[in-house]
Write a protein that holds these residues in place. Structure first.
Motif, PDB file in Angstrom:
ATOM      1  N   THR A  32       4.528 -11.733   5.145  1.00  0.00           N
ATOM      2  CA  THR A  32       3.584 -11.871   4.036  1.00  0.00           C
ATOM      3  C   THR A  32       2.237 -12.434   4.471  1.00  0.00           C
ATOM      4  OG1 THR A  32       5.349 -12.083   2.389  1.00  0.00           O
ATOM      5  CG2 THR A  32       3.198 -12.987   1.806  1.00  0.00           C
ATOM      6  N   ASN A  33       2.220 -13.570   5.159  1.00  0.00           N
ATOM      7  CA  ASN A  33       0.942 -14.173   5.552  1.00  0.00           C
ATOM      8  C   ASN A  33       0.172 -13.298   6.528  1.00  0.00           C
ATOM      9  OD1 ASN A  33       1.373 -16.423   3.963  1.00  0.00           O
ATOM     10  ND2 ASN A  33       2.250 -17.641   5.613  1.00  0.00           N
TER      11      ASN A  33
ATOM     12  N   TYR B 159      -1.256 -10.326   4.650  1.00  0.00           N
ATOM     13  CA  TYR B 159      -2.295 -10.790   3.720  1.00  0.00           C
ATOM     14  C   TYR B 159      -3.628 -10.989   4.448  1.00  0.00           C
ATOM     15  CZ  TYR B 159      -4.369 -13.435  -0.151  1.00  0.00           C
ATOM     16  OH  TYR B 159      -5.179 -13.856  -1.185  1.00  0.00           O
ATOM     17  N   GLU B 160      -3.587 -11.670   5.590  1.00  0.00           N
ATOM     18  CA  GLU B 160      -4.821 -11.928   6.335  1.00  0.00           C
ATOM     19  C   GLU B 160      -5.395 -10.643   6.927  1.00  0.00           C
ATOM     20  OE1 GLU B 160      -6.411 -14.635   6.215  1.00  0.00           O
ATOM     21  OE2 GLU B 160      -4.880 -15.956   5.368  1.00  0.00           O
TER      22      GLU B 160
ATOM     23  N   THR C  17      -0.019 -11.323  -2.934  1.00  0.00           N
ATOM     24  CA  THR C  17      -0.193 -10.210  -2.002  1.00  0.00           C
ATOM     25  C   THR C  17      -0.301  -8.884  -2.744  1.00  0.00           C
ATOM     26  OG1 THR C  17       1.060 -11.420  -0.321  1.00  0.00           O
ATOM     27  CG2 THR C  17       0.777  -9.053   0.017  1.00  0.00           C
TER      28      THR C  17
ATOM     29  N   THR D 140       0.648 -15.630  12.428  1.00  0.00           N
ATOM     30  CA  THR D 140       0.601 -15.682  10.952  1.00  0.00           C
ATOM     31  C   THR D 140      -0.802 -15.460  10.390  1.00  0.00           C
ATOM     32  OG1 THR D 140       0.384 -18.107  10.860  1.00  0.00           O
ATOM     33  CG2 THR D 140       2.618 -17.198  10.813  1.00  0.00           C
TER      34      THR D 140
END
Length: 238
Positions: free
Chosen positions: A7-8, A11-12, A33, A137
């Motif tokens: 997820t992280n 997202y970035e 997200t 991450t």
């Protein structure tokens, strides 16, 4: 293109306009997200867990996989020029690092503790891959990465621009507490098991160590742990 997952991490990558396709586990429900995916109008497909496992070689994907543009390393001159306006930059040099988990963790620490860039060799060391992306991450989007053919020549060039080069190894006489903070710094972290190579060590201005207690034959730190401690010490004191 490269697959990024978690997820992280995804997202970035979306925030940095790298993502062209998203694969989601049916029932994926991270609203933050999902809202970002909708905002950026990214093509999305829903897959079952087995399909996502196959896409990521059974890695911990957290139900989300993206197809993204690869990170493009900068050249050394561009990195030096970019840091001209920074009063006391700190650059990491990784000498022969082989483990992608270590590189990803170091990139994450570099972002958290405000390092200005990471330099590593194009050959005979780990390259940017899916594991590095996941372990960082998302920090990989914010820390300049620089590939060079020859670390000693890179050090010589950095010295021309008033950088002080400090190598960290367990047998050094002085400890991290003596690290100078009022100057441009290059921190050299050696490879897993072998440490800093002879030629690179000879190009360091001086060597320092991280004081440790240790018991038995345990007398060294993992490369990513060592990098995190050094970067935190500089960040804390500056």
């Amino acid at each position: 293109m490269i697959k990024v997952y978690g997820t992280n991490t995804v997202y970035e990558a979306i925030l940095n306009n790298r993502v062209s396709q998203i694969y989601l586990l049916k029932g994926y429900n991270d609203k933050k997200t999902l809202d970002l995916i909708e905002k950026y109008h990214i093509r999305t497909s829903f897959l079952d867990r087995k399909s996502l496992d196959n896409l990521t070689n059974n890695s911990n994907h957290q139900g989300i996989v993206a197809v993204a543009k690869e990170i493009n390393p900068v050249d050394l001159n561009s990195l030096i020029k970019k840091l001209d306006s920074v009063q006391f930059p700190t650059i990491l040099i990784l000498d022969g690092l082989k483990d992608p988990h270590n590189l990803g963790a170091i990139i994450r620490s570099a972002d958290l503790f405000n390092a200005s860039g990471i330099i590593y060799k194009k050959r005979d060391s780990v390259s940017i891959n899916e594991t590095v992306e996941k372990v960082s991450t998302g920090a990989i989007n914010y820390v300049p990465l620089c590939e060079v053919n020859n670390l000693t020549k890179a050090i010589e060039e950095l010295k021309k621009h008033d950088y002080w080069v400090i190598g960290f190894e367990g047998e050094a006489k002085d400890t991290i507490e003596t690290i100078p903070l009022d100057r441009k710094l290059v921190i050299v972290i050696g490879s897993e098991g072998e440490g800093i190579s002879r030629l690179v060590k000879e190009h360091c201005d001086f060597l320092l160590k991280i004081p440790m207690a240790g018991h038995g034959h345990i007398n060294s730190l993992n490369a990513s742990n060592a990098a995190a401690i050094v970067l935190y010490e500089i960040f804390k004191k500056r």
